[in-house]
Design a protein around this motif. Structure first.
Motif, short mmCIF file in Angstrom:
data_model
loop_
_atom_site.label_atom_id
_atom_site.label_comp_id
_atom_site.label_asym_id
_atom_site.label_seq_id
_atom_site.Cartn_x
_atom_site.Cartn_y
_atom_site.Cartn_z
N TYR A 134 0.83 -1.21 0.00
CA TYR A 134 0.00 0.00 0.00
C TYR A 134 0.86 1.26 0.00
O TYR A 134 0.48 2.27 -0.60
N GLU A 135 2.01 1.20 0.65
CA GLU A 135 2.90 2.36 0.65
C GLU A 135 3.49 2.62 -0.73
O GLU A 135 3.94 3.74 -1.02
N ALA A 136 3.47 1.60 -1.60
CA ALA A 136 3.97 1.78 -2.96
C ALA A 136 2.91 2.37 -3.89
O ALA A 136 3.22 2.75 -5.02
N CYS A 137 1.66 2.47 -3.44
CA CYS A 137 0.61 3.05 -4.27
C CYS A 137 0.79 4.55 -4.37
O CYS A 137 1.24 5.22 -3.42
N ALA A 141 -5.09 7.32 -4.28
CA ALA A 141 -6.12 6.65 -3.48
C ALA A 141 -6.84 5.60 -4.31
O ALA A 141 -7.21 4.54 -3.79
N ASP A 142 -7.05 5.89 -5.60
CA ASP A 142 -7.68 4.91 -6.48
C ASP A 142 -6.88 3.61 -6.51
O ASP A 142 -7.44 2.51 -6.45
N GLN A 143 -5.57 3.76 -6.61
CA GLN A 143 -4.73 2.57 -6.73
C GLN A 143 -4.75 1.74 -5.45
O GLN A 143 -4.83 0.50 -5.51
N SER A 144 -4.72 2.39 -4.30
CA SER A 144 -4.77 1.64 -3.04
C SER A 144 -6.14 0.97 -2.87
O SER A 144 -6.24 -0.14 -2.35
N ARG A 145 -7.20 1.62 -3.35
CA ARG A 145 -8.53 1.02 -3.28
C ARG A 145 -8.60 -0.22 -4.18
O ARG A 145 -9.19 -1.25 -3.81
#
Length: 795
Positions: free
Chosen positions: A194-197, A200-204
């Motif tokens: 998640y830290e590499a996202c 916000a769309d990408q983490s979702r």
């Protein structure tokens, strides 16, 4: 030039947007100026790609015909040579390959004269009997006009050494959203993923992909990630792949070719390294693959072949792996992967996508708007199959760009110029449309020139309703001299559209060359009937082929498509000899075309690359010449189909075979010898063996299936009704066991018979009905009387 390029690059980097530099004028001067621009912008050669048919550059060179290999990759600069081998598809593919802060450099002829100049793409639109002078210049005019108007685009007249536009745009840097890291109790993937996202769309999306980490006792799972180009879906796929491999999962990755998956493997490798999960041998393998790619880049054709054979594998210390296979190999699910990830899914045939549903967990990553040149088979056809599967499906959409900041002027220019975001009318505005409330309209390129909303509505309907619509089709709408556009409109809004291509009417020399193997563009039906089926006269009649037909999704199943075809028939009756179509066959489509008076004259022996289906050619005559063409080829199909079904078409869907034969108007009189009638009668009513004279059974099956009624319904099994008509199940049995000669165990399993014995008894019952229909001979009567003939299935 160097100063202008530096200024554009600086502006692009400040906003994390892209800029477009147009170098208009002499081709050689434009290439030299592009070199100066790259140096002035301080872009490394290793981050630059030139797309041109010429050779001898220090940058990576990609032939325009292989521009698709750049999909899924990012470059700091892409130089596009629009002087030769330039097409809308090439432009659409390249725009998305430029990273934020980068430059797209477009080499064009002088802008004033560009619309009147023809290149190889325009030559491809000059299909017989038209020549290149008949091809319009409206698409090139559209591109030129949008270049002159849109922000972020600089234009230089190379011949006059004059800057016409400096490429000014909103210089306010956009604010990117902040990715969220779910709390430890609410996530299954590692925090590092998640830290590499980046958004916000990408983490979702990554959080949704956690469902692929299913327990063995859970049901099958699928996640569909849709996005416009540059939204980070491939990176999200890479992070998910690494997270799964890190806990020991076997992750199979597939994409149209290896380069399309480059971002996925790069992000997966980075995360596995950060997690300390990378096997020590991986870097050596990666270097070897990079060297192979570098060698292959020296030749465009070799590049494609090398990519097609490439196979990466990231091994983890816990026994997991991320590996690549090309789609055809991946469809076999080699070594039984735990998870399959499909990148650029829209570019993969539907048949192969369907095979991947045998995996327990599948992630599909696909482009929403205008997948540049690859079609929409995924969204149009495959989504229905996915919905009907046993998979628990999760949908995620990515909206925020990741390769560049929101509000990028070059993205909005491409969407505008190529109509990548074209949409059909809003559902509510056409909801009351019916065959009795619509108006038939004949549209011309001048109509599209005068009404941008009309053009967007027609093209948007084609994009949303048909899996093969691509940017090249926009240019065809505007410029192709052989294309006709017909629509049904409700209150002025397009609800159904058909594209027609004029074919045939070819002179003797052209027909001769076609017969001897020459390809004649834009004449698909005459080409197939002439070159494949050896009919040199097939190019004489004039026909109109239905290239595309689409109806607004809000008003489907109301008869609008049929109403449009009826209007087209009325218009061209007396003007042409026939209407025709060629398409990837499904039972429903066969029923549609058959119901509208189109007759089967050919069934291909290879599967269509885009649809994954076999293709059918169907003809609806309008004149005596058209009827002669139809009858001639229907008879040829009848005479050869038995041999083809037992060989090349042995795996064809039995409902496709049933429908194709039912729509073939050539009848067959089953002339059997007395001996053959005794064999058939013995199978139908006594102890006879099918294998004794299979040819007789094949002729009877063809006679029964040709020109009959066709339904795709799956009614109940055989009844005791003495009516000598076959049920759909019996017809499928005749196709699979008799015409395709499939093993009886396979036939019994697919058709739901409890045993092979029950299957063969059902076959005997089917032939009892055929004997009732065709066996009006003394031999049959005598044979049946010996066994006390009964008409039920127990006989």
């Amino acid at each position: 030039m160097a100063a202008l390029a530096a200024e554009l690059r600086a502006a692009a980097q400040r906003t994390n947007h892209r800029r477009l530099l147009v170098l208009a004028g002499d081709r050689d001067r434009g290439i030299d100026a592009a070199f100066d621009a790259i140096e002035g912008a301080a872009i490394p050669d290793a981050e630059t790609t030139i797309v041109t048919s010429r050779e001898g550059f220090r940058f990576e060179r990609v032939d325009p015909k292989q521009a698709r290999t750049l999909l899924g990759t990012t470059r700091s600069a892409v130089i596009c040579d629009a002087h030769e081998d330039f097409s809308p598809n090439v432009l659409g593919r390249l725009v998305g390959s430029v990273d934020g802060g980068g430059l797209l450099i477009l080499l064009t002829p002088p802008l004033d004269s560009w619309p009147a100049r023809s290149g190889s793409f325009e030559s491809s639109l000059a299909v017989p009997p038209y020549d290149v002078d008949d091809v319009g210049g409206r698409f090139r005019e559209r591109i030129r006009d949008t270049l002159l108007e849109h922000p972020g685009i600089a234009i230089v007249n190379i011949d006059a050494e004059e800057i016409k536009r400096r490429g000014a745009a909103d210089d306010t840097a956009s604010v990117r959203s902040t990715p969220a890291v779910p709390a430890s109790g609410h996530r299954r993937f590692p925090r590092e993923a998640y830290e590499a996202c980046l958004t916000a769309d990408q983490s979702r999306a990554l959080h949704a992909l956690e469902s692929l980490q299913r327990e063995e006792t859970a049901g099958p799972t699928a996640v569909v990630v849709e996005a416009d180009r540059g939204r980070g879906k491939s990176s999200a796929a890479g992070l998910a792949a690494a997270s799964l491999a890190a806990i020991g999962r076997d992750v199979l990755v597939t994409a149209p070719d290896r380069r399309n998956a480059a971002d996925l493997f790069a992000r997966a490798g980075e995360l596995l390294t950060a997690l300390g999960e990378v096997d020590g041998d991986v870097d050596d393998d990666a270097d070897a693959d990079d060297d192979a790619d570098a060698d292959a880049d020296m030749d465009a054709d070799a590049d494609v072949d090398a990519d097609a054979d490439a196979s990466d594998s990231l091994q983890t210390v816990r026994g997991g792996r991320v590996r690549f296979e090309v789609p055809a190999a991946a469809a076999e699910l080699p070594d039984g992967p735990d998870v399959v990830l499909v990148d650029e899914a829209a570019a993969i045939p539907v048949r192969l996508l369907s095979s991947l549903l045998d995996a327990p967990a599948v992630g599909f990553f696909t482009t929403v708007h205008g997948y540049e040149g690859a079609g929409r088979g995924f969204s149009v056809r495959f989504r229905d199959q996915l919905a009907a599967s046993d998979h628990d499906v999760t949908d995620v959409t990515l909206a925020e760009p990741i390769r560049y900041a929101p509000g990028d002027p070059i993205e909005s220019w491409a969407f505008r110029a190529l109509l990548l975001d074209a949409r059909p009318p809003v559902d509510d505005l056409v909801a009351d449309a019916s065959p009795s409330t619509v108006e038939y309209r004949r549209l011309s390129p001048d109509d599209f020139d005068a009404d941008e909303h009309l053009l967007r509505a027609v093209f948007g309907l084609l994009v949303f309703a048909h899996y093969r619509t691509e940017p090249n089709d926009l240019a065809r709408l505007l410029d192709a001299p052989n294309l006709r556009v017909r629509v049904l409109a409700f209150d002025g809004r397009v609800v159904s559209v058909a594209l027609l291509a004029r074919e045939g009417g070819l002179d003797a020399e052209t027909r001769k060359s076609m017969y001897e193997g020459a390809r004649v563009r834009g004449n698909m039906l005459p080409d197939v009937l002439t070159s494949q089926l050896r009919d040199e006269d097939a190019g004489t009649p004039i026909g109109y082929r239905v290239v595309r037909i689409a109806t607004h999704h809000a008003v489907r199943s109301r008869g609008l498509g049929s109403a449009l075809l009826a209007e087209i028939r009325a218009e061209f009756d007396g003007e042409a000899d026939y209407l025709g179509t060629g398409y990837g066959v499904t039972p429903d489509l066969l029923a549609f075309w058959d119901g509208n008076g189109y007759d089967t004259v050919h069934l291909s022996t290879t599967r269509n690359e885009s649809s994954g289906e076999y293709s059918a050619v169907m003809v609806s005559p309008l004149s005596e010449s058209g009827r002669e063409l139809r009858d001639r080829h229907a008879a040829l199909l009848r005479d050869r189909i038995g041999d083809v079904l037992v060989d090349q078409l042995r795996d064809a869907d039995p409902d496709v075979v049933r429908g194709a034969l039912a729509a073939c108007p050539a009848s067959l009189a089953p002339a059997l010898s007395d001996y053959e009638w005794r064999v058939v009668g013995g199978v139908a009513d006594g102890p006879g063996q099918y294998a004794t004279a299979p040819g007789a059974f094949r002729r009877l099956a063809l006679a029964a299936l040709l020109g009959g009624d066709f339904t795709v319904s799956s009614e109940s099994p055989e009844s005791d009704d003495p009516d000598p008509e076959l049920t759909a199940r019996q017809e499928r049995l005749l196709v699979m066991k008799v015409l395709q000669a499939r093993p009886k165990r396979e036939v019994a399993d697919e058709l739901g018979y409890a045993s092979t014995r029950e299957c063969l008894r059902a076959l005997g019952a089917a032939y009892a009905r055929l004997v009732d229909r065709y066996g009006d001979t003394d031999v049959v009567a005598a044979e049946r009387s010996r066994f006390g003939h009964e008409s039920d299935e127990e006989t």
